[in-house]
Design an enzyme around this catalytic site. Structure first.
Site, PDB file in Angstrom:
ATOM      1  CE  LYS A  98      -4.031  -1.886   2.205  1.00 54.21           C
ATOM      2  NZ  LYS A  98      -4.889  -1.980   3.538  1.00 54.21           N
ATOM      3  CB  CYS A  99       4.035   2.029   1.347  1.00 53.49           C
ATOM      4  SG  CYS A  99       5.385   3.213   1.341  1.00 53.49           S
ATOM      5  CB  SER A 100       3.661   5.470  -3.266  1.00 52.37           C
ATOM      6  OG  SER A 100       4.426   6.542  -2.382  1.00 52.37           O
TER       7      SER A 100
END
Length: 113
Positions: free
Chosen positions: A8-10
């Site tokens: 979920k973390c860019s």
């Protein structure tokens, strides 16, 4: 090479993409799905050469809710990381006895060099 990854973390996705583009043989460790043990966190801190607080996402709401800014005991901070892996900064790349927090992505590039 192991990457502690949060899909979920860019920044984590960017680091994983960079590893793939460079053909780096890496193992993805989704630390939120399978939280690391306290011993794994201690070993990681040694490889990173940092304190538990430096590994923490201090802007995370959970950090504030748990009152961790007031905690000075390193062991208690490590316990918090083990109990709440959401607090762990990401992405983290580990290669043998070396490790780096991949923020900003240039740190990943330097680590791979």
């Amino acid at each position: 090479m192991i990457i502690w990854h949060n899909p979920k973390c860019s920044k984590s996705r960017e680091a994983l993409k960079l590893l793939e583009e460079r053909g780096t043989n890496s193992q993805v460790f989704k630390y939120l799905d399978t939280p690391p043990s306290r011993d794994e966190i201690v070993a990681l801190l040694q490889k990173l050469g940092i304190s538990a607080r430096e590994l923490m996402r201090t802007k995370e709401d959970l950090y504030k809710e748990l009152g961790l800014a007031k905690v000075t005991d390193e062991a208690k901070l490590i316990d918090a990381l083990a109990q709440h892996p959401k607090l762990i900064e990401r992405p983290i790349l580990i290669d043998g006895n070396r490790a780096v927090i991949g923020r900003p992505v240039e740190k990943v590039i330097d680590f791979l060099a």
